[in-house]
Design a protein around this motif. Structure first.
Motif, PDB file in Angstrom:
ATOM      1  N   VAL A 216       0.838  -1.205   0.000  1.00 57.21           N
ATOM      2  CA  VAL A 216       0.000   0.000   0.000  1.00 57.21           C
ATOM      3  C   VAL A 216       0.873   1.255   0.000  1.00 57.21           C
ATOM      4  CG1 VAL A 216      -1.804   1.269   1.235  1.00 57.21           C
ATOM      5  CG2 VAL A 216      -1.840  -1.226   1.191  1.00 57.21           C
ATOM      6  N   ASN A 217       2.012   1.189   0.699  1.00 56.75           N
ATOM      7  CA  ASN A 217       2.918   2.343   0.716  1.00 56.75           C
ATOM      8  C   ASN A 217       3.377   2.701  -0.691  1.00 56.75           C
ATOM      9  OD1 ASN A 217       2.874   2.585   3.498  1.00 56.75           O
ATOM     10  ND2 ASN A 217       4.622   1.235   3.786  1.00 56.75           N
ATOM     11  N   ALA A 218       3.702   1.679  -1.470  1.00 52.73           N
ATOM     12  CA  ALA A 218       4.217   1.912  -2.819  1.00 52.73           C
ATOM     13  C   ALA A 218       3.185   2.589  -3.705  1.00 52.73           C
ATOM     14  CB  ALA A 218       4.654   0.597  -3.442  1.00 52.73           C
ATOM     15  N   MET A 219       1.918   2.305  -3.461  1.00 48.97           N
ATOM     16  CA  MET A 219       0.872   2.960  -4.251  1.00 48.97           C
ATOM     17  C   MET A 219       0.966   4.476  -4.120  1.00 48.97           C
ATOM     18  SD  MET A 219      -2.484   0.606  -3.590  1.00 48.97           S
ATOM     19  CE  MET A 219      -2.458  -1.170  -3.806  1.00 48.97           C
ATOM     20  N   ASP A 220       1.094   4.939  -2.884  1.00 44.50           N
ATOM     21  CA  ASP A 220       1.202   6.385  -2.663  1.00 44.50           C
ATOM     22  C   ASP A 220       2.538   6.923  -3.158  1.00 44.50           C
ATOM     23  OD1 ASP A 220       0.423   8.987  -1.245  1.00 44.50           O
ATOM     24  OD2 ASP A 220       2.343   8.500  -0.312  1.00 44.50           O
ATOM     25  N   ARG A 221       3.617   6.177  -2.929  1.00 41.92           N
ATOM     26  CA  ARG A 221       4.944   6.653  -3.314  1.00 41.92           C
ATOM     27  C   ARG A 221       5.027   6.908  -4.818  1.00 41.92           C
ATOM     28  NH1 ARG A 221       4.950   8.204   0.841  1.00 41.92           N
ATOM     29  NH2 ARG A 221       5.731   7.189   2.727  1.00 41.92           N
ATOM     30  N   GLN A 222       4.405   6.015  -5.610  1.00 44.17           N
ATOM     31  CA  GLN A 222       4.517   6.112  -7.058  1.00 44.17           C
ATOM     32  C   GLN A 222       3.437   6.989  -7.684  1.00 44.17           C
ATOM     33  OE1 GLN A 222       7.638   5.128  -7.179  1.00 44.17           O
ATOM     34  NE2 GLN A 222       7.342   3.925  -9.019  1.00 44.17           N
ATOM     35  N   VAL A 223       2.287   7.120  -7.021  1.00 42.37           N
ATOM     36  CA  VAL A 223       1.228   7.929  -7.624  1.00 42.37           C
ATOM     37  C   VAL A 223       1.435   9.419  -7.369  1.00 42.37           C
ATOM     38  CG1 VAL A 223      -0.446   7.982  -5.701  1.00 42.37           C
ATOM     39  CG2 VAL A 223      -1.257   7.990  -8.065  1.00 42.37           C
ATOM     40  N   PHE A 224       2.020   9.797  -6.232  1.00 44.81           N
ATOM     41  CA  PHE A 224       2.150  11.223  -5.915  1.00 44.81           C
ATOM     42  C   PHE A 224       2.987  11.973  -6.960  1.00 44.81           C
ATOM     43  CE2 PHE A 224       3.571  14.998  -3.601  1.00 44.81           C
ATOM     44  CZ  PHE A 224       2.368  15.443  -3.076  1.00 44.81           C
ATOM     45  N   PRO A 225       4.134  11.409  -7.431  1.00 45.20           N
ATOM     46  CA  PRO A 225       4.868  12.116  -8.489  1.00 45.20           C
ATOM     47  C   PRO A 225       4.061  12.303  -9.770  1.00 45.20           C
ATOM     48  CG  PRO A 225       6.285  10.501  -7.451  1.00 45.20           C
ATOM     49  CD  PRO A 225       4.903  10.259  -6.934  1.00 45.20           C
ATOM     50  N   VAL A 226       3.196  11.331 -10.104  1.00 45.42           N
ATOM     51  CA  VAL A 226       2.369  11.457 -11.302  1.00 45.42           C
ATOM     52  C   VAL A 226       1.337  12.570 -11.129  1.00 45.42           C
ATOM     53  CG1 VAL A 226       0.735  10.238 -12.799  1.00 45.42           C
ATOM     54  CG2 VAL A 226       2.742   9.044 -11.919  1.00 45.42           C
ATOM     55  N   LEU A 227       0.901  12.797  -9.889  1.00 42.78           N
ATOM     56  CA  LEU A 227      -0.080  13.851  -9.601  1.00 42.78           C
ATOM     57  C   LEU A 227       0.580  15.202  -9.349  1.00 42.78           C
ATOM     58  CD1 LEU A 227      -2.261  11.833  -7.034  1.00 42.78           C
ATOM     59  CD2 LEU A 227      -2.704  12.107  -9.480  1.00 42.78           C
ATOM     60  N   LEU A 228       1.898  15.239  -9.384  1.00 47.39           N
ATOM     61  CA  LEU A 228       2.626  16.417  -8.933  1.00 47.39           C
ATOM     62  C   LEU A 228       2.328  17.665  -9.768  1.00 47.39           C
ATOM     63  CD1 LEU A 228       4.580  17.094  -6.658  1.00 47.39           C
ATOM     64  CD2 LEU A 228       6.477  16.638  -8.215  1.00 47.39           C
ATOM     65  N   THR A 229       2.113  17.508 -11.058  1.00 48.71           N
ATOM     66  CA  THR A 229       1.805  18.667 -11.895  1.00 48.71           C
ATOM     67  C   THR A 229       0.505  19.334 -11.433  1.00 48.71           C
ATOM     68  OG1 THR A 229       2.947  17.741 -13.809  1.00 48.71           O
ATOM     69  CG2 THR A 229       1.293  19.429 -14.254  1.00 48.71           C
ATOM     70  N   GLU A 230      -0.496  18.530 -11.096  1.00 49.25           N
ATOM     71  CA  GLU A 230      -1.770  19.082 -10.616  1.00 49.25           C
ATOM     72  C   GLU A 230      -1.601  19.731  -9.249  1.00 49.25           C
ATOM     73  OE1 GLU A 230      -2.474  16.858 -13.978  1.00 49.25           O
ATOM     74  OE2 GLU A 230      -1.495  16.103 -12.154  1.00 49.25           O
ATOM     75  N   VAL A 231      -0.807  19.112  -8.381  1.00 52.04           N
ATOM     76  CA  VAL A 231      -0.549  19.695  -7.059  1.00 52.04           C
ATOM     77  C   VAL A 231       0.181  21.030  -7.200  1.00 52.04           C
ATOM     78  CG1 VAL A 231       0.642  19.357  -4.859  1.00 52.04           C
ATOM     79  CG2 VAL A 231      -0.502  17.419  -5.964  1.00 52.04           C
ATOM     80  N   ARG A 232       1.196  21.083  -8.070  1.00 53.38           N
ATOM     81  CA  ARG A 232       1.937  22.326  -8.305  1.00 53.38           C
ATOM     82  C   ARG A 232       1.018  23.422  -8.814  1.00 53.38           C
ATOM     83  NH1 ARG A 232       6.405  21.109 -12.523  1.00 53.38           N
ATOM     84  NH2 ARG A 232       6.608  23.372 -12.360  1.00 53.38           N
ATOM     85  N   THR A 233       0.131  23.082  -9.718  1.00 55.21           N
ATOM     86  CA  THR A 233      -0.777  24.080 -10.289  1.00 55.21           C
ATOM     87  C   THR A 233      -1.706  24.654  -9.227  1.00 55.21           C
ATOM     88  OG1 THR A 233      -0.732  22.972 -12.438  1.00 55.21           O
ATOM     89  CG2 THR A 233      -2.578  24.457 -12.015  1.00 55.21           C
ATOM     90  N   GLU A 234      -2.254  23.797  -8.380  1.00 54.87           N
ATOM     91  CA  GLU A 234      -3.201  24.262  -7.361  1.00 54.87           C
ATOM     92  C   GLU A 234      -2.527  25.106  -6.289  1.00 54.87           C
ATOM     93  OE1 GLU A 234      -6.163  22.402  -3.930  1.00 54.87           O
ATOM     94  OE2 GLU A 234      -5.927  21.344  -5.837  1.00 54.87           O
ATOM     95  N   TYR A 235      -1.341  24.672  -5.840  1.00 58.14           N
ATOM     96  CA  TYR A 235      -0.699  25.355  -4.718  1.00 58.14           C
ATOM     97  C   TYR A 235       0.338  26.380  -5.161  1.00 58.14           C
ATOM     98  CZ  TYR A 235      -2.839  22.067  -1.436  1.00 58.14           C
ATOM     99  OH  TYR A 235      -3.733  21.343  -0.692  1.00 58.14           O
ATOM    100  N   GLY A 236       0.688  26.406  -6.441  1.00 55.23           N
ATOM    101  CA  GLY A 236       1.669  27.361  -6.925  1.00 55.23           C
ATOM    102  C   GLY A 236       3.092  27.050  -6.515  1.00 55.23           C
ATOM    103  N   PHE A 237       3.418  25.760  -6.309  1.00 50.11           N
ATOM    104  CA  PHE A 237       4.776  25.381  -5.929  1.00 50.11           C
ATOM    105  C   PHE A 237       5.712  25.502  -7.128  1.00 50.11           C
ATOM    106  CE2 PHE A 237       2.803  22.111  -2.802  1.00 50.11           C
ATOM    107  CZ  PHE A 237       2.547  23.125  -1.880  1.00 50.11           C
ATOM    108  N   GLY A 238       6.944  25.980  -6.891  1.00 53.87           N
ATOM    109  CA  GLY A 238       7.987  25.911  -7.908  1.00 53.87           C
ATOM    110  C   GLY A 238       8.498  24.491  -8.017  1.00 53.87           C
ATOM    111  N   LEU A 239       9.333  24.223  -9.019  1.00 53.34           N
ATOM    112  CA  LEU A 239       9.821  22.858  -9.236  1.00 53.34           C
ATOM    113  C   LEU A 239      10.637  22.322  -8.060  1.00 53.34           C
ATOM    114  CD1 LEU A 239       9.866  20.490 -11.196  1.00 53.34           C
ATOM    115  CD2 LEU A 239      11.957  21.439 -12.198  1.00 53.34           C
ATOM    116  N   PRO A 240      11.584  23.090  -7.475  1.00 54.10           N
ATOM    117  CA  PRO A 240      12.303  22.555  -6.310  1.00 54.10           C
ATOM    118  C   PRO A 240      11.379  22.244  -5.135  1.00 54.10           C
ATOM    119  CG  PRO A 240      13.506  24.390  -7.251  1.00 54.10           C
ATOM    120  CD  PRO A 240      12.169  24.369  -7.928  1.00 54.10           C
ATOM    121  N   ALA A 241      10.404  23.129  -4.877  1.00 54.26           N
ATOM    122  CA  ALA A 241       9.476  22.899  -3.770  1.00 54.26           C
ATOM    123  C   ALA A 241       8.607  21.673  -4.027  1.00 54.26           C
ATOM    124  CB  ALA A 241       8.600  24.133  -3.551  1.00 54.26           C
ATOM    125  N   ALA A 242       8.162  21.517  -5.282  1.00 52.86           N
ATOM    126  CA  ALA A 242       7.354  20.354  -5.627  1.00 52.86           C
ATOM    127  C   ALA A 242       8.184  19.073  -5.523  1.00 52.86           C
ATOM    128  CB  ALA A 242       6.794  20.510  -7.042  1.00 52.86           C
TER     129      ALA A 242
END
Length: 425
Positions: free
Chosen positions: A41-67
């Motif tokens: 179950v841990n691996a599910m979150d570990r691998q899915v979060f990077p795939v969702l990272l573009t959407e997270v960056r867009t919503e929160y306004g994170f720069g690439l290093p912060a993301a």
């Protein structure tokens, strides 16, 4: 003088009906598989979060290093918790540590979706790493003690469970996101699955299995191995493991962004390429068999050299899906099925057999202290020199340094089976 230790224990073997020996090998394998389900179950979150990272960056306004930091900072929690987790098992049962770790991870994953900004999301990502470290150190210790004659293969099976989650996580996560229209939905789903897994372990796995000592099943005598983290082999392996954390989690945390931002991949194509790296970890038991049969120095050096070649191919090769998918798979094969398993097993072998839980803790702390900042370092390198230079430095360059360090290992200092003395008539 060379230290000696026996896998036998001074404590008398348990005689209750719950004794492991009464369950048989089939029951042992089934209980171990249930534990591995919780870890996947841990691996599910570990691998899915990077795939969702573009959407997270867009919503929160994170720069690439912060993301990038958000993507891999969970590993800081693992790094800080690894050694204390190994020590905690002197007072808490391994089964309870696995359950507690799974619950902590699941709570933190769920709380990530209600983050207000950068700093509280950092807190939840680090806390999820704390939970995973508790779980992982206990599982590695169970594997080392429950299957001492096949230690490398058992540790490889732990990583194979991570592979199952790695393959399922990105694709299932994208499907859940598409169905519900939000990046939060996959994290909520995986948190709920984690709670169910913890309940399953509590109900179905016997403490007589998780708490067993290697001496309950073998009278083999082991000699050699260090009793201090600062001895030559454990120290060198800890440094290599820390560098491997920067390499592997730099790839895990930022490769999907490289595919989407630099190569122009769609989210679905990026998920395929990232998922194949996770799929390769299904070969982890074979990596464990390899490590059981060749010397630690040869295993770590050759695998690190192959990882160097993969880094060059990924960041300097063609930008099409077939090429990237192929080399992503090969990178996962070398890193997850080879080096991750090899370093975990070699660190256990580098120390006296009675120090197995502390060696597992050292492995967890070393790999994840490096991994915690892997995304941040990679993002800073991208900002300073571009994606290809960042890959060459952090993936290929650090891998080659590991090759050099492997040759400093001293084979005679590793724990090994003592030769049988001829009996006297």
């Amino acid at each position: 003088m060379m230290s000696q230790s026996r896998t036998t224990s001074n404590k008398p073997p348990p005689s209750s009906k719950g004794d492991f020996n009464s369950t048989g090998p089939a029951a042992a394998v089934l209980m171990f598989l249930l534990i591995l389900v919780a870890y996947s179950v841990n691996a599910m979150d570990r691998q899915v979060f990077p795939v969702l990272l573009t959407e997270v960056r867009t919503e929160y306004g994170f720069g690439l290093p912060a993301a990038g930091l958000q993507s891999t900072l969970f590993a800081l929690g693992m790094g800080l918790t690894g050694i204390p987790a190994g020590m905690a098992m002197r007072k808490l049962s391994r089964k309870h540590v696995i359950i507690i770790g799974t619950i902590v991870f699941s709570v933190a994953t769920g709380l990530t979706v209600v983050s207000l900004g950068f700093w509280d999301m950092v807190l939840w990502r680090v806390l999820s790493g704390v939970g995973e470290a508790l779980q992982l150190v206990a599982i590695l210790t169970v594997a080392s003690h429950a299957f001492p004659k096949r230690r490398g293969m058992a540790i490889g099976s732990v990583n194979m469970a991570f592979a199952a989650g790695s393959l399922l996580g990105p694709n299932l996560g994208v499907a859940i996101q598409s169905a519900f229209g939000t990046w939060r939905a996959p994290l909520i789903a995986f948190a709920l699955i984690g709670f169910a897994a913890a309940l399953l372990v509590w109900l179905a796995v016997r403490s007589s299995f998780t708490e067993r000592d290697a001496g309950q099943q073998t009278t083999t005598t082991y000699v050699g191995g260090a009793t201090s983290f600062f001895s030559r082999n454990p120290l060198i392996l800890a440094v290599i493991t820390l560098l491997f954390g920067l390499i592997d989690f730099g790839f895990i945390g930022m490769y999907a962004s490289y595919l989407r931002d630099f190569l122009g991949f769609t989210q679905a194509d990026a998920a395929v390429a990232v998922g194949l790296a996770g799929l390769a970890a299904f070969a982890s038991p074979l990596g464990g068999i390899l490590v059981d049969r060749i010397t630690p120095r040869a295993a770590i050096a050759w695998l690190s050299l192959a990882q160097t070649a993969c880094g060059v191919a990924l960041f300097f090769g063609p930008g099409n899906l077939p090429w990237q998918a192929t080399w992503s798979f090969l990178f996962g094969l070398i890193a997850s099925s080879g080096l991750y398993v090899g370093l975990a097993a070699c660190l256990v072998k580098s120390m006296e057999s009675s120090y197995a839980s502390r060696a597992s803790g050292l492995f967890t702390s070393s790999i994840y202290l490096g991994a915690g900042f892997a995304g941040l370092v990679f993002g800073m390198l991208v900002d300073a020199a571009g994606w290809q230079a960042a890959g060459m430095i952090q993936i290929a360059g650090l891998s080659f340094i590991c090759v050099v360090l492997a040759f400093a290992l001293k084979m005679s200092d590793f724990s090994r089976v003592a030769p049988v003395s001829p009996s006297k008539e």
